[in-house]
Design an enzyme around this catalytic site. Structure first.
Site, mmCIF file in Angstrom:
data_model
loop_
_atom_site.group_PDB
_atom_site.id
_atom_site.type_symbol
_atom_site.label_atom_id
_atom_site.label_comp_id
_atom_site.label_asym_id
_atom_site.label_seq_id
_atom_site.Cartn_x
_atom_site.Cartn_y
_atom_site.Cartn_z
ATOM 1 N N CYS A 123 0.899 -1.303 0.173
ATOM 2 C CA CYS A 123 0.267 0.220 0.148
ATOM 3 C C CYS A 123 0.374 1.476 0.160
ATOM 4 O O CYS A 123 1.681 1.761 0.877
ATOM 5 C CB CYS A 123 -0.980 0.065 0.833
ATOM 6 S SG CYS A 123 -3.188 -0.786 0.608
ATOM 7 N N ILE A 124 0.423 2.303 -0.796
ATOM 8 C CA ILE A 124 1.747 3.062 -1.090
ATOM 9 C C ILE A 124 0.842 4.392 -1.157
ATOM 10 O O ILE A 124 -0.339 4.141 -1.710
ATOM 11 C CB ILE A 124 2.425 3.026 -2.154
ATOM 12 C CG1 ILE A 124 2.128 2.505 -3.261
ATOM 13 C CG2 ILE A 124 3.454 1.958 -1.941
ATOM 14 C CD1 ILE A 124 3.050 2.783 -4.657
#
Lengths: 121, 102, 110
Positions: C109-110
């Protein structure tokens, strides 16, 4: 998106004695979001990362080996293992938790030479 | 009492095991644990080294570390003795001194 | 950080994810959701249970794009799309559902 690069993650460490293997796996999963041309190579003690039937319960450590099976979901499906490293350890492709392509040292050297970047773990 | 040597590094990656075997006195014991367990297995480039060492040393392997790495007792070289954590503790009480090959 | 469920204090990280997966129960999920003003329906549970199954099998909380793909494969395309999943979990389906499921924050998750 920019140009697609050929990235190879080179895994050379056994899975639990150091943090390298687990960190590499995490970097690969996160890095997969950038949609590059990703390959993973397992050489030397790195081949032990893929050994089937790892069971860390008694040691109280996390068993991250099932996560290698999720790589395909992340569109990371070019996994290479060096034949010479397997042989030195009495292992074969059947001992590994995921399907891989077994390459000779010479073949792996050729593959590495075609990469834009090699990340060492 | 005899010395207990402990080796926790893979023989493929470090020379801890070879140094240990070169310098350990006869009759001393050797415990393979963590990545050291890879030396205890049949069919590797180091199997013969361990087989030879068994003539002069008691060699032990820590079972939880074997299992963590996907290896089973059936793959361990005959003559290498399996110990659990309690067995590890016993070894430290029946040997002196304890020398770690890091 | 910590949350309290049924008088029991459970440790979480700074974003509210459980530190110990073993602390999880359905009540924990209900309590977390209630705090966000969400009532968990069967549709929410389907995704939460899917995530717990995914974690059980792969030891990883999937990133949202992986979750979407995997849900489509297993529960059908009408559920395996971002619109549907965001309607259930507006905070971000992977992030919010993983939190309710007692899993760590999704990897990737960025």
């Amino acid at each position: 998106m920019g140009v697609t690069k050929k990235l190879l993650y080179l895994n050379r460490k056994a899975p639990h004695g150091t943090i390298y293997a687990q960190e590499a796996l995490e970097v690969v999963l996160i890095g997969s979001a950038f949609e590059q041309d990703i390959s993973l190579a397992f050489v030397d003690d790195g081949v032990y990362q893929l050994k089937k039937q790892q069971d860390t319960k008694a040691t109280g450590m996390k068993n991250f080996s099932p996560t290698y099976r999720a790589l395909d979901d992340y569109d990371v499906n070019k996994l290479y293992v060096e034949q010479e490293s397997l042989a030195a350890r009495g292992l074969s492709a059947e001992d590994l938790i995921v399907p891989v392509q077994v390459l000779s040292s010479a073949e792996l050297a050729a593959l590495m030479a075609t990469q834009d970047v090699v990340f060492s773990f | 009492m005899n010395t207990l040597h402990t080796v926790n590094k893979s023989p493929f990656e470090r020379n801890s095991l070879s140094s240990c075997l070169r310098l350990a006195a006869a009759e001393s014991s050797i415990l393979l644990f963590e990545d050291g367990i890879y030396a205890a297995l049949q069919g590797t480039e180091f199997s013969e080294t361990i087989q030879t060492a068994l003539a002069t040393h008691s060699i032990y392997v820590l079972v939880p570390d074997l299992q963590a790495r996907g290896m089973s007792l059936e793959q361990v070289i005959a003559g290498v003795q399996a110990v659990d954590y309690a067995g590890f503790v016993d070894l430290t009480t029946t040997h002196y001194p304890i020398q770690a090959w890091l | 950080m910590a949350i309290e469920v049924n008088g029991k204090v459970l440790e979480t990280d700074e974003e509210g994810y459980l530190n110990d997966l073993a602390d999880w129960s359905e009540e924990v999920a209900h309590s977390m959701a209630a705090k966000d003003g969400t009532e968990l329906t069967a549709a929410h549970w389907e995704v939460i249970n899917f995530l717990r199954g995914y974690y059980e099998e792969y030891q990883i909380a999937p990133a949202v794009r992986i979750l979407t793909k995997a849900v489509a494969k297993s529960l059908g395309a009408d559920k395996g799309n971002t619109q549907y999943l965001y309607s259930l979990f507006p905070e971000g389906p992977a992030k919010q559902a993983c939190r309710y499921a007692g899993l760590p924050k999704p990897t990737g998750c960025i």
